[in-house]
Design a protein around this motif. Structure first.
Motif: not given
Length: 88
Positions: A1, A3, A5-6, A8-10, A12-13, A72, A79, A87
């Motif tokens: 995956m 970096t 994307k990782i 952006y995870k928090p 995105g949540l 979103d 971003t 992202p």
């Protein structure tokens, strides 16, 4: 995956939770504007008709989906502007 994307995870949540709160508030306002009571009917509300329950559920789903997509998309654009990468 990737970096990005990782990383952006928090974000995105957080944006997902924010969109839920915004959509809930918007739906309540729209439901009141349509001349209905304060609270929309639930699926098991015995006092409400089928058409009223289905109208409320459809409207709520459409508002939620629209707000979530807008939040979103705005998060992804912000971003990209900050990092130079998309992202998704």
């Amino acid at each position: 995956m990737k970096t990005s994307k990782i990383a952006y995870k928090p974000i995105g949540l957080t944006l997902g939770a924010l969109s839920g709160v915004l959509a809930g508030g918007l739906f309540k306002q729209v439901w009141k504007m349509l001349g209905h009571e304060e609270d929309a009917p639930g699926a098991t509300d015995q006092e409400r008709t089928w058409s009223e329950v289905l109208l409320a559920a459809t409207l709520q789903g459409a508002i939620f989906a629209g707000v979530k997509a807008a939040v979103d998309r705005a998060g992804a654009v912000a971003t990209r502007r900050l990092t130079g990468t998309w992202p998704g």
